[in-house]
Scaffold this motif. Structure first.
Motif, PDB file in Angstrom:
ATOM      1  N   UNK A 183       8.974  17.113   8.145  1.00  0.00           N
ATOM      2  CA  UNK A 183       8.050  18.214   8.402  1.00  0.00           C
ATOM      3  C   UNK A 183       6.995  18.368   7.324  1.00  0.00           C
ATOM      4  N   UNK A 184       7.341  18.026   6.085  1.00  0.00           N
ATOM      5  CA  UNK A 184       6.396  18.145   4.974  1.00  0.00           C
ATOM      6  C   UNK A 184       5.489  16.922   4.892  1.00  0.00           C
ATOM      7  N   UNK A 185       5.882  15.828   5.557  1.00  0.00           N
ATOM      8  CA  UNK A 185       5.180  14.562   5.408  1.00  0.00           C
ATOM      9  C   UNK A 185       4.282  14.209   6.590  1.00  0.00           C
ATOM     10  N   UNK A 186       4.041  15.143   7.484  1.00  0.00           N
ATOM     11  CA  UNK A 186       3.265  14.857   8.692  1.00  0.00           C
ATOM     12  C   UNK A 186       1.897  14.269   8.370  1.00  0.00           C
ATOM     13  N   UNK A 187       1.173  14.887   7.456  1.00  0.00           N
ATOM     14  CA  UNK A 187      -0.156  14.386   7.091  1.00  0.00           C
ATOM     15  C   UNK A 187      -0.068  13.040   6.383  1.00  0.00           C
ATOM     16  N   UNK A 188       1.009  12.826   5.645  1.00  0.00           N
ATOM     17  CA  UNK A 188       1.210  11.538   4.969  1.00  0.00           C
ATOM     18  C   UNK A 188       1.416  10.419   5.986  1.00  0.00           C
ATOM     19  N   UNK A 189       2.169  10.705   7.024  1.00  0.00           N
ATOM     20  CA  UNK A 189       2.378   9.697   8.068  1.00  0.00           C
ATOM     21  C   UNK A 189       1.051   9.307   8.714  1.00  0.00           C
ATOM     22  N   UNK A 190       0.219  10.293   8.993  1.00  0.00           N
ATOM     23  CA  UNK A 190      -1.074  10.020   9.633  1.00  0.00           C
ATOM     24  C   UNK A 190      -1.960   9.163   8.734  1.00  0.00           C
ATOM     25  N   UNK A 191      -2.000   9.484   7.445  1.00  0.00           N
ATOM     26  CA  UNK A 191      -2.826   8.701   6.525  1.00  0.00           C
ATOM     27  C   UNK A 191      -2.279   7.288   6.378  1.00  0.00           C
ATOM     28  N   UNK A 192      -0.967   7.152   6.317  1.00  0.00           N
ATOM     29  CA  UNK A 192      -0.359   5.825   6.191  1.00  0.00           C
ATOM     30  C   UNK A 192      -0.705   4.954   7.395  1.00  0.00           C
ATOM     31  N   UNK A 193      -0.685   5.554   8.579  1.00  0.00           N
ATOM     32  CA  UNK A 193      -1.052   4.804   9.786  1.00  0.00           C
ATOM     33  C   UNK A 193      -2.508   4.361   9.720  1.00  0.00           C
ATOM     34  N   UNK A 194      -3.364   5.224   9.232  1.00  0.00           N
ATOM     35  CA  UNK A 194      -4.792   4.911   9.127  1.00  0.00           C
ATOM     36  C   UNK A 194      -5.051   3.786   8.137  1.00  0.00           C
ATOM     37  N   UNK A 195      -4.352   3.806   6.991  1.00  0.00           N
ATOM     38  CA  UNK A 195      -4.623   2.849   5.919  1.00  0.00           C
ATOM     39  C   UNK A 195      -3.704   1.633   5.944  1.00  0.00           C
ATOM     40  N   UNK A 196      -2.732   1.629   6.839  1.00  0.00           N
ATOM     41  CA  UNK A 196      -1.809   0.503   6.903  1.00  0.00           C
ATOM     42  C   UNK A 196      -0.806   0.482   5.778  1.00  0.00           C
ATOM     43  N   UNK A 197      -0.464   1.649   5.256  1.00  0.00           N
ATOM     44  CA  UNK A 197       0.518   1.752   4.169  1.00  0.00           C
ATOM     45  C   UNK A 197       1.920   1.830   4.748  1.00  0.00           C
ATOM     46  N   UNK A 198       2.872   1.250   4.021  1.00  0.00           N
ATOM     47  CA  UNK A 198       4.247   1.228   4.530  1.00  0.00           C
ATOM     48  C   UNK A 198       5.185   2.147   3.762  1.00  0.00           C
ATOM     49  N   UNK A 247      -2.627   4.635  -5.298  1.00  0.00           N
ATOM     50  CA  UNK A 247      -2.135   5.094  -3.994  1.00  0.00           C
ATOM     51  C   UNK A 247      -3.212   5.874  -3.251  1.00  0.00           C
ATOM     52  N   UNK A 248      -3.111   5.885  -1.934  1.00  0.00           N
ATOM     53  CA  UNK A 248      -4.004   6.706  -1.129  1.00  0.00           C
ATOM     54  C   UNK A 248      -3.535   8.163  -1.213  1.00  0.00           C
ATOM     55  N   UNK A 249      -4.473   9.044  -1.442  1.00  0.00           N
ATOM     56  CA  UNK A 249      -4.127  10.466  -1.560  1.00  0.00           C
ATOM     57  C   UNK A 249      -4.296  11.165  -0.219  1.00  0.00           C
ATOM     58  N   UNK A 250      -3.334  11.984   0.146  1.00  0.00           N
ATOM     59  CA  UNK A 250      -3.496  12.838   1.326  1.00  0.00           C
ATOM     60  C   UNK A 250      -4.571  13.864   0.983  1.00  0.00           C
ATOM     61  N   UNK A 251      -5.750  13.761   1.572  1.00  0.00           N
ATOM     62  CA  UNK A 251      -6.881  14.574   1.096  1.00  0.00           C
ATOM     63  C   UNK A 251      -6.645  16.070   1.187  1.00  0.00           C
ATOM     64  N   UNK A 252      -5.940  16.512   2.234  1.00  0.00           N
ATOM     65  CA  UNK A 252      -5.722  17.946   2.414  1.00  0.00           C
ATOM     66  C   UNK A 252      -4.735  18.524   1.398  1.00  0.00           C
ATOM     67  N   UNK A 253      -4.005  17.632   0.691  1.00  0.00           N
ATOM     68  CA  UNK A 253      -2.927  18.103  -0.179  1.00  0.00           C
ATOM     69  C   UNK A 253      -3.042  17.635  -1.622  1.00  0.00           C
ATOM     70  N   UNK A 254      -4.060  16.869  -1.954  1.00  0.00           N
ATOM     71  CA  UNK A 254      -4.086  16.262  -3.294  1.00  0.00           C
ATOM     72  C   UNK A 254      -4.476  17.238  -4.387  1.00  0.00           C
ATOM     73  N   UNK A 304       0.840  -1.196   0.000  1.00  0.00           N
ATOM     74  CA  UNK A 304       0.000   0.000   0.000  1.00  0.00           C
ATOM     75  C   UNK A 304       0.877   1.249   0.000  1.00  0.00           C
ATOM     76  N   UNK A 305       0.478   2.214  -0.797  1.00  0.00           N
ATOM     77  CA  UNK A 305       1.259   3.443  -0.947  1.00  0.00           C
ATOM     78  C   UNK A 305       0.378   4.660  -0.635  1.00  0.00           C
TER      79      UNK A 305
END
Length: 628
Positions: free
Chosen positions: A317-332, A291-298, A265-266
């Motif tokens: 610092x730029x990837x904070x929202x990406x980390x949160x989405x990855x945790x939610x969706x189980x993406x590595x 891939x899952x899109x970071x909704x606030x930034x897509x 998962x990406x």
């Protein structure tokens, strides 16, 4: 964005030491502007009002900023803040630049009016001045069409790689991309490609700059955007290029069956830029799950509202929202493009739960290994390797050189910037060579020669396929990177920069290093490290060459010093061509075997600390350091 009489106001000379002299010049400036106001021919009322207010308020300092200089046109084209004045990106400066570029192309292509040019744009906008990328692109198209030159103007936002791709795919004379890439939101730029699909290099930059100066007065129809509305000279290449680009990058899809069945998962973020829809298309072309899109930034957002800087090179610092989405969706794995999608950052979740953000050099090692591995699978003739090439900029890791030495292909280094790698790649392709890969440490990758520039869209799909393949081997990207270093030798790098807005400070710093112990001498030591060689690509000096002359091209307009140390370390200091930065890069390499990477990291840190302490003194008071 105003007529010649206002541009010629002596604002550049309003810095007299005498208060009475300053007041006299303020009065002269105001009186001339008021007396000649009827001659103002501004077509953008917002920018005109900005200038009028500055004059009415006697704001000499800001007038000096706006009109005291003209943007320099260099190999990176133009890049500056949007706003009023000759130092800013605005309607008039775009028109002037395009007129000069058009004249220059006429001198070099007798078939310019048959072949034409392509123009693309990103989503940047500056409401205060009325400037935005689409408007600038439209004005540029108007200039060419008014002069009888066909223009392929994209009807919507595109990633930067689409412009060089279109130049070569349609065999055009040139390309223009209106973008400031990852710069702050107030900036915009004008990036130029030559007929070979690569960014311009000298002497074209100087030639275009001269032509701009000779064509500052707007041509009669340059402002007339209605001219192109129904012109047969204007075509929209969007649908055609959007189809053929993704067909062409499919030649680098080697494991379609693995991609179809992979459970990887990406997460993808375009950091408020143009890239997401195009990365989705690239995943589709490779038969990868979307891939899952970071909704606030897509979606494109010229305010870049969720980040301080829209630059994935800045790291976590730029990837904070990406980390949160990855945790939610189980993406590595996280894939991040900069706003114009020509660069790519990658992060991977580790077994510890922490995220590793790969450096540009680390991802360069992985992609270089992958591209060669795939090439070997497709080419069973061992002799074919003699025509295979990979490239990297001189400030990037030399890991590709180590791989090349063992595997038998060719490695070349170029000056910093993809303009050099793109042009060199074109030369090699013309000679019948195979260019597999090129990269620069600033997260720029050319994984396919269908685009002779960095391309974050194709790189995203190719990285995802590599991750899916490695997963079938129960291996992660991080583990594979370790395998690469174990096989070809550890290459440990560290890079950072100082922000400096004072050109005199920069000049003093580099002059001091060039005249360290008398004229024409360089430092012999740095802390406890002994300097074994110096290469100065500003002056053309190289102590390691028998004639003391550097092999790589030199440029007096930019600063670049490289020091080699007796412990095998290499460090380069250079100024940025697009930002107020002094960048420094350091690397320590070890041969394959029993090297201790932690010891190398410790030694590299000591070297970098010594460089910052010794080489950046005593100018450090005027420099703003960034985290190493």
């Amino acid at each position: 964005m105003i007529s010649a009489h206002v541009q010629s106001l002596p604002v550049h000379s309003l810095c007299s030491k005498s208060a009475s002299e300053r007041e006299r010049k303020r009065k002269t400036t105001r009186e001339r502007a008021q007396a000649e106001e009827v001659n103002i021919t501004e077509e953008n009322p917002q920018t005109l009002e900005i200038v009028k207010k500055l004059v009415a308020d006697n704001n000499i300092e800001e007038l000096n900023v706006c009109f005291g200089s003209r943007m320099d046109f260099g190999t990176a084209g133009l890049r500056s803040a949007m706003g009023a004045g000759t130092s800013r990106m605005n309607d008039l400066t775009v028109i002037q630049t395009t007129q000069g570029f058009c004249r220059y192309l006429e001198q070099h292509f007798i078939d310019l009016k048959e072949r034409g040019v392509v123009i693309g744009f990103d989503a940047r906008a500056h409401p205060a001045s009325g400037g935005n990328s689409k408007r600038f692109a439209t004005l540029a198209a108007t200039v060419f069409v008014s002069h009888g030159v066909p223009v392929f103007l994209f009807s919507s936002i595109t990633p930067t790689p689409f412009v060089p791709y279109t130049v070569t795919y349609k065999k055009l004379c040139a390309g223009i991309m209106v973008t400031a890439s990852h710069n702050p939101k107030q900036d915009n730029g004008y990036k130029v490609y030559w007929s070979n699909g690569s960014q311009i290099i000298p002497p074209h930059d100087a030639g275009i700059a001269s032509a701009i100066e000779e064509n500052l007065e707007p041509w009669p129809q340059s402002w007339d955007e209605m001219l192109i509305k129904d012109s047969p000279l204007l075509k929209d290449p969007y649908a055609e290029i959007n189809r053929h680009y993704f067909q062409d990058i499919q030649q680098h899809c080697f494991h379609r069956n693995i991609n179809k069945t992979s459970k990887e998962k990406f997460v993808h973020t375009s950091v408020h830029g143009v890239g997401h829809e195009f990365v989705k298309s690239a995943f589709k072309a490779f038969d990868l799950a979307q891939p899952y899109a970071v909704p606030e930034q897509k979606d494109p957002d010229p305010e870049f509202s969720t980040v301080k800087y829209p630059n994935p090179e800045e790291g976590k610092g730029v990837l904070t929202l990406s980390f949160a989405l990855a945790a939610k969706e189980g993406a590595s794995i996280i894939l991040a493009n900069d706003p114009d999608a020509d660069r790519l950052a990658v992060a991977e979740k580790q077994e510890s739960g922490e995220w590793k953000v790969f450096s540009g050099n680390e991802l360069g090692a992985l992609l270089g290994w992958w591209m060669f591995t795939c090439w070997k699978e497709q080419n069973k003739d061992p002799a074919a390797v003699k025509d295979v090439y990979m490239l990297a900029s001189t400030v990037s890791s030399k890991i590709l050189r180590a791989i090349a030495v063992k595997e038998g292909f060719h490695f070349e280094e170029t000056l910093t910037g993809f303009k050099w790698m793109g042009n060199r790649s074109h030369q090699l392709l013309e000679q019948g060579k195979k260019v597999l890969f090129a990269f620069e440490e600033a997260i720029g990758y050319m994984c396919s020669p269908v685009v002779l520039d960095k391309d974050g869209v194709s790189a995203a799909a190719i990285t995802a396929e590599m991750a899916c393949y490695l997963a079938t081997k129960d291996t992660s990207l991080s583990q594979q990177l370790k395998h690469i270093y174990e096989e070809y030798g550890y290459h440990i790098t560290k890079a950072s920069y100082f922000i400096c807005y004072d050109s005199e400070t920069i000049k003093k710093l580099f002059n001091r290093l060039r005249n360290f112990e008398g004229e024409g001498t360089y430092p012999k030591t740095c802390g406890s490290f002994t300097v074994s060689g110096v290469r100065d690509l500003t002056t053309g000096y190289d102590s390691n060459e028998s004639d003391k002359k550097a092999i790589l091209p030199t440029s007096k307009s930019s600063e670049m010093l490289t020091f080699t140390f007796s412990n095998g370390g290499v460090a380069t200091m250079r100024t940025s061509g697009t930002e107020p930065k002094i960048k420094y890069y350091a690397e320590i390499c070890a041969p394959p075997g029993n090297s201790d990477p932690e010891q190398l990291k410790t030694e590299l840190k000591s070297l970098v600390d010594a460089i910052v302490e010794d080489f950046f003194e005593p100018e450090k008071n005027n420099l703003t350091p960034q985290p190493q």
